[in-house]
Motif scaffolding. Structure first.
Motif, PDB file in Angstrom:
ATOM      1  N   GLN A 118       1.190  -1.199  -0.050  1.00 53.45           N
ATOM      2  CA  GLN A 118       0.171  -0.089   0.047  1.00 53.45           C
ATOM      3  C   GLN A 118       0.817   1.397   0.281  1.00 53.45           C
ATOM      4  O   GLN A 118       1.305   1.877  -0.876  1.00 53.45           O
ATOM      5  CB  GLN A 118      -1.016  -0.318   1.102  1.00 53.45           C
ATOM      6  N   LEU A 119       2.357   0.973   0.585  1.00 49.37           N
ATOM      7  CA  LEU A 119       2.892   2.646   0.741  1.00 49.37           C
ATOM      8  C   LEU A 119       3.341   3.203  -0.444  1.00 49.37           C
ATOM      9  O   LEU A 119       3.751   3.447  -1.001  1.00 49.37           O
ATOM     10  CB  LEU A 119       3.658   2.178   1.841  1.00 49.37           C
ATOM     11  N   ARG A 120       3.776   1.259  -0.928  1.00 51.81           N
ATOM     12  CA  ARG A 120       4.586   1.281  -1.870  1.00 51.81           C
ATOM     13  C   ARG A 120       3.845   2.257  -3.473  1.00 51.81           C
ATOM     14  O   ARG A 120       4.845   3.107  -3.624  1.00 51.81           O
ATOM     15  CB  ARG A 120       5.319   0.304  -1.996  1.00 51.81           C
ATOM     16  N   SER A 121       2.566   1.843  -3.510  1.00 50.97           N
ATOM     17  CA  SER A 121       1.764   2.157  -4.411  1.00 50.97           C
ATOM     18  C   SER A 121       1.315   4.055  -3.868  1.00 50.97           C
ATOM     19  O   SER A 121       1.843   4.742  -4.643  1.00 50.97           O
ATOM     20  CB  SER A 121       0.644   1.860  -4.784  1.00 50.97           C
ATOM     21  N   ALA A 144      13.466   2.523  -4.900  1.00 53.53           N
ATOM     22  CA  ALA A 144      12.509   1.457  -6.066  1.00 53.53           C
ATOM     23  C   ALA A 144      12.774   2.119  -7.463  1.00 53.53           C
ATOM     24  O   ALA A 144      12.649   1.137  -8.135  1.00 53.53           O
ATOM     25  CB  ALA A 144      11.515   1.750  -4.775  1.00 53.53           C
ATOM     26  N   ILE A 145      11.810   3.002  -7.240  1.00 54.76           N
ATOM     27  CA  ILE A 145      11.265   3.390  -8.666  1.00 54.76           C
ATOM     28  C   ILE A 145      12.290   3.583  -9.710  1.00 54.76           C
ATOM     29  O   ILE A 145      12.516   2.621 -10.723  1.00 54.76           O
ATOM     30  CB  ILE A 145      10.741   4.875  -8.838  1.00 54.76           C
ATOM     31  N   THR A 146      13.267   4.141  -9.530  1.00 57.42           N
ATOM     32  CA  THR A 146      14.718   4.047 -10.709  1.00 57.42           C
ATOM     33  C   THR A 146      15.191   2.806 -10.839  1.00 57.42           C
ATOM     34  O   THR A 146      15.416   2.511 -12.047  1.00 57.42           O
ATOM     35  CB  THR A 146      16.082   5.264  -9.851  1.00 57.42           C
ATOM     36  N   ARG A 147      15.255   2.078  -9.968  1.00 54.21           N
ATOM     37  CA  ARG A 147      15.501   0.690  -9.725  1.00 54.21           C
ATOM     38  C   ARG A 147      14.868   0.229 -10.935  1.00 54.21           C
ATOM     39  O   ARG A 147      15.398  -0.633 -12.010  1.00 54.21           O
ATOM     40  CB  ARG A 147      16.021   0.522  -7.931  1.00 54.21           C
ATOM     41  N   ASP A 178       2.585   7.268  -6.388  1.00 55.10           N
ATOM     42  CA  ASP A 178       2.302   8.412  -6.938  1.00 55.10           C
ATOM     43  C   ASP A 178       3.334   9.622  -6.353  1.00 55.10           C
ATOM     44  O   ASP A 178       2.538  10.447  -7.084  1.00 55.10           O
ATOM     45  CB  ASP A 178       0.894   8.436  -6.653  1.00 55.10           C
ATOM     46  N   ASN A 179       3.601   9.331  -5.934  1.00 57.56           N
ATOM     47  CA  ASN A 179       3.961  11.317  -5.363  1.00 57.56           C
ATOM     48  C   ASN A 179       5.261  11.448  -5.749  1.00 57.56           C
ATOM     49  O   ASN A 179       6.426  11.958  -5.164  1.00 57.56           O
ATOM     50  CB  ASN A 179       4.538  11.287  -3.452  1.00 57.56           C
TER      51      ASN A 179
END
Ligand SMILES: Nc1ncnc2c1ncn2[C@@H]1O[C@H](COP(=O)(O)OP(=O)(O)OP(=O)(O)O)[C@@H](O)[C@H]1O
Ligand SMILES: Nc1ncnc2c1ncn2[C@@H]1O[C@H](COP(=O)(O)OP(=O)(O)OP(=O)(O)O)[C@@H](O)[C@H]1O
Ligand SMILES: [Mg+2]
Ligand SMILES: [Mg+2]
Lengths: 316, 255, 250, 250, 255
Positions: free
Chosen positions: B244-247, E175-178, B251-252
């Motif tokens: 949940q936190l990940r998504s 995480a995202i960049t990765r 978004d941010n």
């Protein structure tokens, strides 16, 4: 008096003309007179004069020219005795020596310059020094060489010898004991002119002292000058013995006493203690210095001399 | 160097940032703006955000190594002799190449009223904590990347600070070593009540360890999310919560 | 610090220095004939400038200096780098270098005379010698201290051959150290100009010797100030260039 | 490379050098009276050693050298470091340094005489001057190039105060550069010994000048070799110590 | 420097290690022993293992930067002008401090028969790949840790190598960049058929990307596990599989 000897620091240039000083010290004559000597060697007159002006040495055995120059700058020093005259000689080597022989003329200079396509290179010391002045006198007054045929290269005393031997110079002004040493080393070195030929009574090394010291220790100075006179006499009387003694100071382990003896006997050594005798020559030289523009002002030469010490020493 | 106000007055928070903006150079645009952040004593705060957002920069400002352009930075520190108020783990391990490992760990203890023996003892304990007790006599260049990073952690631990600033401390560590150290860190935090500010790029780690997660984002960056995390404290991480936190965070993010 | 403040501080430094000098010269602690006051310099300059001597001497010395500096720096950096790069060559030359290194300029003069005669070349040779040694050691140490990791990086990306390794890694990495050597040589070169002109080669050094023999200390000081200015300007320019070249250093 | 191979290569280098010298001396390209062959050195040594001159001169020069080197190094490193650390002080002294830097040893002689008299102190002063400048510039550059990240590390761990920062970060970080300066000074000092003994202070330099004035070149070369050996040994020892001190460098 | 046999004979494998043992210094105990490893052309191999086990060392040996003590290392390389056979991403980013970002990326291209423009173009493309196209003109010291690491990746990508050796390339990335870069890497691998040797401490990442996972362990270290991973290829990672591998590997870990 023996308990409290007068301490005098004496500077010298390591040339044969400083020999009387070495004899005075070596024979212990100074000690006998209650004077403790400290000898300091200098490479050149200007360095020594600077030390003297800074009050670091009391007396000096050096050429007369730096002393006179120092006086014009307001340094309180006087010549109190003479040591040697007619020291400088002109030595040539190699092709030039062959070309001009021992009777150089203006034409032989010109011919050499034309043949080789370059000026004759003669090494000497910087303008204002005795060697430079007497060399110019000889070249332009005696031999009357065309200034366009010669190039004077000013350098230090010892560099002059090296450059001469290395063949970078055609001729150079040198003095004893180098004259003897050079000739021993390179038979191709030829004397082109003796000191007398260059400039009659050519002034040379004198003994000078700071005015302050003269005022403070007149008796000691007098005694020292007396010893100096004695030393000059000894050199003439016993060159061999003198050579041995001097060798301890000059070129110990570098020269054989025999070489020094030969130097003492050679044409480049003429010891004269009497300062009176050199005054006219010095005056003449000063006049010439001004003529060629190496000095802007002439000093009244006589004022630079303080004869009283010599006179007192000679009288007794 | 420090443009941080140091206060010894007792307060609930240990770090107070008010309207802080931070930048490099004079004319360059700011990296962080309008950062308001109050860290309570004894809390474990994770800072996450995309690469280059300004996490390290923020930590350096808190540590007093970089001067904020505007706003106010206050550190409430206790006076405990033999300890440093702040301990910092750099993102690059930043060891002194001319000191052997043990002396690198001792570095922060020097100048403190701590005897030589005590210093050595504490350094050795810190080395043991990061499982490198056998490496005391090595030069830094003789270490692997992860070993170097652990020395950096040991160095910060050795000074036993009230505030522990850690910039991706476990970034170069394998899963097992990392787990071990995470457990150690949590234990230390719980036992000593240190305040920890922890930059990480691993959300799972953040959720696992922290009781509060700050998300930085945007250009210039600001605090875009400030989440209280109930999972961390009791040690049980629920996958759902992470997801949940990940998504939410994703978004941010704005890269 | 702002550039303006820097300039102001520098000017202040020079003024304080000149005032102290003037005070020392007037106080009589140092005999006036040995240390003229700085206010005597302009007059001396005018005389020397009007006669054209100043320009002539400056040009002559500058040419010895530039040739000597250029040669010495180039060779010093090359040999120092070579010795640092190849262990074999380093071992081979180590003791020969140790024997040649401490030989003073003055002792080289005979060789200079033999090889170059009493010529400009000899003066440049002597200047290049001292400059050489400074650059040799600075480069040697700098190259030795280049980060081995970066050299490894070079190998990993096909830049391990001598030429790319040298020009893309070793020299840029050693540059701060090499430049510090070059800078030290810049000054050492001027210090040697005087010694190199002691044996009959005309230039500032010879003129200074002449003047010093005649105890014309105001002329000596004039040329010292001249050297100082020439050096000051070149060092300043060098620093500007250096800070450009090394702008990657924080 | 193995130490044994290194030593063998070094010995080879020296032998090649001596053979070339001997060949040059015998070939007659260089007048024999200006460059004696190395085989003439042992005889010259025996004479000088028996008379005790050698020992006396070596001891005298060594004492000037050591004092000058120590003082020059200490002050050079201190001032160079100070200038690199404090921008204000740097700006203040920058141009004064530029004015003083190029003044050759020879021009300092009058001041040496005024301040120290014709004494050992004056010789040491002159030696320390050249050594000073080399160390000044080397330290300045080295301190400037210290990794800013490590200084930041110091601040982070309470070592940001002047003393700990200086001794725990700046100086160790600058050490390779500083030591390279010290090493260059080691040689420069010997180069200056000769010039510093030109005005009546006894030692190797004076003896060399005397011998050279009397064209006793074998003695000149003996003392040159003596200096070379003294320097060689000290440089070798310094390198050993240096490689210990810098063992953290790969 | 290289003690690697280079062979241009066609072969199924690109990297062949036979009984290789590796150590630092002369008398120190070896770090890795008895490594037998054959990497097939076009495969994606992940190397995992505890910190300090010798992962980086192994990669350096394959890259020819370190000489093995014993055994045989063979690299089968193609001759493709304008490309380097091997591209290496270092664990530390290892940028040349005196080159701006773009010139750092161009570094490996220099000396190849590639025109200036082409070089710049390829460097810019690589920068774009790691999402740092706006940073071309910066000095390395002006970058964040993750940005620096990405420049290191771009540099290796720019030379378009047949064999890509990556030492924890995404270690410092959020995480995202990765994720983005993982996707890019997988795409490139699939499209160009490069062989990838990938050191990671993130098992999930290993399972996600690699078709084969090599586990190093023990002192001295050896290959303790060599797992074919079917999950990677079709892009769907099953948690169970990760979990299973994780516990399997954990058994083989020895710290
Ligand atoms: N230059 C060196 N000298 C001596 N030992 C070294 C050197 N470099 C590395 N080592 C040692 O070799 C071992 C393997 O190092 P390596 O860097 O390969 O580990 P790694 O598996 O990459 O670890 P990490 O995950 O921490 O990066 C380590 O124990 C390390 O201490
Ligand atoms: N010395 C500097 N000069 C200019 N810009 C800088 C400097 N240091 C960092 N930056 C920039 O500031 C921004 C924030 O950097 P910072 O190191 O704080 O990022 P970060 O959040 O820690 O990233 P990462 O996760 O990659 O470590 C980056 O965009 C970086 O490029
Ligand atoms: Mg960061
Ligand atoms: Mg590693």
């Amino acid at each position: 008096r023996a308990a409290d000897p007068v301490k005098l620091e004496i500077g010298y240039i390591p040339i044969l003309a400083a020999s009387p000083l070495f004899i005075v010290d070596g024979k212990g004559w100074a000690k006998e007179a209650g004077i403790e000597l400290k000898l300091t060697r200098f490479e050149s007159g200007p360095h020594a004069i600077q030390a003297m002006a800074a009050g670091q040495i009391d007396l000096l055995y050096a050429g007369v020219a730096p002393v006179l120059v120092a006086r014009t700058k307001g340094v309180d020093i006087s010549v109190i005795a003479n040591s040697a005259v007619e020291e400088m000689v002109v030595a040539g080597r190699g092709a030039f020596a062959k070309a001009v022989g021992d009777k150089p003329t203006a034409d032989s200079f010109k011919k050499f310059a034309a043949d080789t396509g370059r000026k004759v290179k003669i090494g000497t010391q910087p303008p204002g020094s005795v060697p430079d002045t007497v060399l110019k006198y000889w070249l332009f007054k005696v031999v009357k060489v065309d200034p366009a045929d010669v190039e004077l290269v000013p350098m230090g005393i010892e560099k002059t010898q090296q450059a001469l031997l290395a063949g970078a110079l055609d001729a150079a002004t040198i003095r004893e004991p180098t004259v003897t040493v050079t000739q021993q080393m390179d038979p191709g070195v030829v004397l082109l002119a003796t000191g007398a030929q260059m400039f009659p009574d050519q002034p040379g090394t004198v003994v000078s002292a700071r005015g302050e010291v003269l005022k403070k220790n007149p008796e000691a100075i007098k005694a020292l000058i007396k010893a100096h006179v004695r030393a000059v006499d000894l050199i003439k009387a016993d060159p061999a013995g003198s050579a041995k003694l001097v060798n301890n100071y000059l070129g110990k382990g570098l020269l054989e006493p025999a070489t020094l003896e030969a130097a003492f006997k050679g044409p480049g050594s003429n010891f004269v203690a009497d300062p009176h005798k050199v005054v006219p020559a010095v005056e003449q030289m000063m006049a010439y210095t001004k003529e060629i523009g190496s000095a802007s002002e002439t000093v009244p030469v006589a004022e630079a001399f303080d004869f009283s010490f010599y006179d007192a020493a000679a009288a007794k | 160097m420090a443009a941080v106000t140091l206060s010894t007055k007792p307060a609930a928070s240990v770090i107070d940032l008010e309207g802080v903006s931070i930048g490099y150079g004079k004319d360059a645009p700011p990296v962080l703006v309008d950062v308001d952040l109050s860290v309570e004593r004894g809390s474990f705060v994770a800072i996450v955000g995309p690469s280059g957002v300004g996490k390290s920069t923020l930590l350096r400002v808190v540590a007093g190594l970089h001067t904020a352009r505007g706003g106010k930075v206050t550190i409430h520190q206790d006076q405990r002799p033999g300890h440093r108020p702040v301990g910092l783990v750099f993102q690059d391990s930043r060891l002194l190449p001319w000191r052997r490992v043990i002396r690198n760990v001792e570095f922060g203890l020097e100048g403190l009223p701590v005897s030589r023996d005590e210093r050595r003892r504490r350094a050795e304990a810190a080395l043991k904590l990061v499982r490198l007790e056998g490496y005391a006599g090595r030069w830094p260049y003789e270490l692997s990347g992860g070993q170097r990073q652990r020395i950096g952690i040991a160095r910060a631990m050795a000074v036993d600070p009230d505030i522990l600033l850690m910039d991706e401390p476990f970034g170069a560590l394998d899963a097992i070593t990392r787990h071990n150290l995470q457990d150690e860190l949590r234990r230390i935090h719980q036992e000593t009540g240190k305040t920890v500010l922890f930059v990480t790029h691993d959300l799972e780690e953040a959720v696992h360890l922290a009781d509060r997660i700050i998300v930085l984002g945007g250009t210039p960056a600001r605090v875009v999310r400030d989440v209280r995390n109930s999972a961390g404290r009791d040690g049980s991480v629920f996958r759902d919560q992470v997801e949940q936190l990940r998504s939410e965070i994703a978004d941010n993010y704005s890269i | 610090m702002k550039t303006r403040n820097k300039i102001a501080l520098s000017a202040l430094g020079v003024i304080v220095f000149l005032l102290m000098w003037e005070a020392l010269a007037r106080s009589g602690v140092v005999p006036a004939r040995l240390l003229p006051s700085p206010s005597a310099v302009p007059a001396a300059f005018l005389t020397e400038f009007r006669s054209g001597t100043w320009q002539q001497m400056v040009l002559a010395s500058l040419s010895h200096y530039l040739v000597g500096l250029g040669l010495g720096t180039l060779l010093g950096v090359s040999f120092g780098t070579a010795a640092a790069l190849w262990g074999r060559w380093d071992a081979f030359q180590a003791w020969v270098v140790r024997m040649l290194r401490p030989i003073p300029a003055i002792a080289w003069i005979p060789f200079a005379i033999i090889w170059f005669g009493v010529s400009e070349g000899a003066a440049s040779f002597l200047i290049s010698l001292t400059v050489f040694w400074i650059n040799y050691y600075a480069s040697y140490a700098a190259v030795r201290a280049v980060d081995k990791d970066l050299i490894e990086l070079g190998y990993a990306f096909g830049q391990g051959g001598l030429i790319p390794r040298l020009f893309k890694i070793v020299l840029p990495g050693a540059l701060p150290g090499i430049l510090s050597g070059v800078r030290a040589g810049l000054g050492q070169g001027w210090m040697t100009v005087v010694a190199a002109e002691l044996f009959g080669i005309s230039g500032l050094g010879m003129r200074m010797m002449e003047a010093s023999g005649l105890l014309a200390t105001n002329i000596v000081v004039l040329y010292m100030v001249t050297i100082a200015l020439l050096y000051g300007v070149s060092d300043f320019l060098f620093m500007q260039i250096q800070s450009r070249v090394l702008s990657w250093q924080r």
